[in-house]
Design a protein around this motif. Structure first.
Motif, short mmCIF file in Angstrom:
data_model
loop_
_atom_site.label_atom_id
_atom_site.label_comp_id
_atom_site.label_asym_id
_atom_site.label_seq_id
_atom_site.Cartn_x
_atom_site.Cartn_y
_atom_site.Cartn_z
N ASN A 128 0.95 -1.59 -0.16
CA ASN A 128 -0.45 0.33 0.02
C ASN A 128 0.44 1.12 -0.19
OD1 ASN A 128 -2.78 1.51 0.72
ND2 ASN A 128 -1.58 2.09 2.57
N SER A 129 2.17 1.16 0.74
CA SER A 129 2.49 1.98 0.68
C SER A 129 3.46 2.66 -0.43
CB SER A 129 3.86 2.06 1.50
OG SER A 129 3.84 2.14 3.18
N ILE A 130 3.89 2.05 -0.92
CA ILE A 130 5.23 1.46 -2.75
C ILE A 130 3.31 2.01 -3.86
CG2 ILE A 130 5.50 0.20 -4.50
CD1 ILE A 130 6.67 -1.35 -2.19
N GLU A 131 2.82 1.55 -3.15
CA GLU A 131 1.24 2.64 -4.20
C GLU A 131 0.92 3.83 -3.64
OE1 GLU A 131 -0.26 0.74 -7.09
OE2 GLU A 131 0.66 -0.94 -6.63
N ILE A 132 1.34 4.65 -2.96
CA ILE A 132 0.74 5.59 -2.40
C ILE A 132 2.27 6.41 -3.23
CG2 ILE A 132 1.23 7.73 -0.04
CD1 ILE A 132 -0.46 5.71 0.68
N LEU A 133 3.08 6.18 -3.18
CA LEU A 133 4.59 6.61 -3.54
C LEU A 133 4.07 6.75 -5.27
CD1 LEU A 133 7.93 5.31 -1.16
CD2 LEU A 133 6.45 7.75 -1.55
N LYS A 134 4.64 5.25 -5.86
CA LYS A 134 3.64 5.34 -7.13
C LYS A 134 2.55 6.81 -7.79
CE LYS A 134 2.84 1.82 -9.33
NZ LYS A 134 2.86 0.20 -9.77
N LYS A 135 2.10 6.73 -6.76
CA LYS A 135 0.53 7.84 -7.08
C LYS A 135 1.21 8.83 -7.03
CE LYS A 135 -3.23 5.30 -5.28
NZ LYS A 135 -4.35 5.51 -4.81
N LYS A 136 2.63 9.09 -6.14
CA LYS A 136 3.03 10.90 -5.85
C LYS A 136 3.82 10.88 -6.98
CE LYS A 136 1.26 12.17 -1.31
NZ LYS A 136 1.12 13.62 -1.93
N GLY A 137 4.18 10.04 -8.15
CA GLY A 137 5.82 10.42 -9.51
C GLY A 137 6.71 9.06 -9.13
N ALA A 138 6.42 8.35 -7.85
CA ALA A 138 8.27 7.92 -7.92
C ALA A 138 7.59 6.63 -9.36
CB ALA A 138 7.86 7.40 -6.58
N ASP A 192 16.81 5.54 -6.36
CA ASP A 192 17.45 6.99 -5.29
C ASP A 192 16.54 6.00 -4.13
OD1 ASP A 192 18.47 8.77 -7.13
OD2 ASP A 192 16.21 8.77 -8.23
N VAL A 193 15.87 5.53 -3.54
CA VAL A 193 15.55 5.08 -2.20
C VAL A 193 14.61 4.29 -2.36
CG1 VAL A 193 13.84 5.33 -0.77
CG2 VAL A 193 14.83 7.26 -1.41
N LEU A 194 15.76 2.83 -1.35
CA LEU A 194 14.80 1.56 -1.21
C LEU A 194 13.79 1.42 0.14
CD1 LEU A 194 18.59 0.07 -0.82
CD2 LEU A 194 16.56 -0.29 -2.75
N ILE A 195 12.48 1.09 -0.08
CA ILE A 195 10.96 0.97 0.90
C ILE A 195 11.34 -0.46 1.27
CG2 ILE A 195 10.26 1.21 -0.98
CD1 ILE A 195 7.95 1.82 0.62
N SER A 196 11.55 -0.96 2.71
CA SER A 196 10.48 -2.89 2.91
C SER A 196 10.26 -2.00 4.30
CB SER A 196 12.46 -3.07 3.36
OG SER A 196 12.51 -1.97 4.02
N GLY A 204 5.91 -1.00 10.78
CA GLY A 204 6.82 0.24 10.17
C GLY A 204 7.38 0.27 8.91
N VAL A 205 7.36 1.50 7.80
CA VAL A 205 7.64 1.14 6.63
C VAL A 205 8.91 1.99 6.49
CG1 VAL A 205 7.37 1.43 4.59
CG2 VAL A 205 5.64 1.45 5.78
N GLN A 206 10.06 1.01 5.84
CA GLN A 206 11.71 1.28 6.32
C GLN A 206 11.69 2.48 4.93
OE1 GLN A 206 15.76 -0.07 7.52
NE2 GLN A 206 14.87 -1.58 6.29
N LEU A 207 12.43 3.35 5.00
CA LEU A 207 13.36 3.80 4.08
C LEU A 207 14.91 4.29 3.59
CD1 LEU A 207 10.33 7.30 3.13
CD2 LEU A 207 10.45 4.45 2.06
N GLN A 208 15.47 3.79 2.81
CA GLN A 208 16.85 3.94 2.88
C GLN A 208 17.48 4.69 2.08
OE1 GLN A 208 17.70 -0.08 3.39
NE2 GLN A 208 18.16 -0.23 5.54
#
Length: 211
Positions: free
Chosen positions: A7-17, A122-126, A178-182
């Motif tokens: 779900n977090s990945i989809e949100i970032l996709k909608k934001k342009g990622a 640019d950023v990793l999500i996990s 929690g969602v991790q960004l690196q």
């Protein structure tokens, strides 16, 4: 866990990622590597806390050796003592090459994994942890379970890269996930922008929804 992360990945996709898959093949060794390197460093750095110059001193001891012993016995908690013992063993003669040196070599492989990954993103999500948050007191008597829960975050420490966590949602039992960004070295600005966009997409409650 999977649904909240996706779900977090989809949100970032909608934001342009733009989402791409990457591989970090040496992540499975992070716990073993970290809990050799970190205790070794703790053992070395905490040797100075003997009650003479730094930190707590036991004032009731009647001899110098008793002061050393009592100061370190009373001044350090169980986890600190555990790490000092592990680190002292890993650095001891005959074991240094087999443990600390080998862990340092694998640490280089972990860093190389990140460098290769950041060549295409640019950023990793996990997830932050493999499971939702534990209930109060759960696994408090099981250090190994606690260590294993760090497997997804220790890699940032070993590679020296910036990382952050954002509340991603809640399980049906109301436990937070929690969602991790690196990000790559010195790329904190990109990391913070991604975290800001994710929080904006999750709304004012930062992902308070049921799966």
């Amino acid at each position: 866990m999977r649904e909240i992360i996706f779900n977090s990945i989809e949100i970032l996709k909608k934001k342009g990622a733009k989402i791409v898959d990457v591989s970090l093949p040496h992540t499975e060794y992070c716990v073993a590597v970290y809990y050799l390197i970190a205790p070794s460093e703790a053992s070395s750095n905490l040797a100075r806390y003997d009650g003479v110059l730094y930190g707590y001193r036991d004032m009731e001891a009647d001899t110098l050796l008793a002061m050393y012993k009592d100061t370190r016995s009373k001044g350090f908690g169980a986890e600190v003592k555990r790490r000092i013992l592990i680190g002292t063993y890993a650095l001891s003669s005959g074991y240094y090459d087999a443990y600390y040196k080998k862990a340092s070599q694998v640490r280089t492989l972990i860093l190389d994994d990140f460098n290769k990954a950041f060549a295409s993103c640019d950023v990793l999500i996990s997830p932050v942890t493999p499971t939702p948050a534990w209930k109060t007191g759960e696994n408090s008597e099981d250090p190994l379970a606690i260590y294993m829960s760090d497997i997804l975050t220790l890699s940032a420490n070993l590679a020296g890269i910036p990382g952050m966590s954002v509340p991603g949602g809640f399980t049906k039992e109301g436990l937070p996930v929690g969602v991790q960004l690196q990000g790559a070295h010195f790329q904190e600005e990109k990391l913070l922008k991604a975290g800001f966009n994710l929080e904006q997409g999750l709304g004012p409650l930062h992902g308070k929804f049921d799966i």
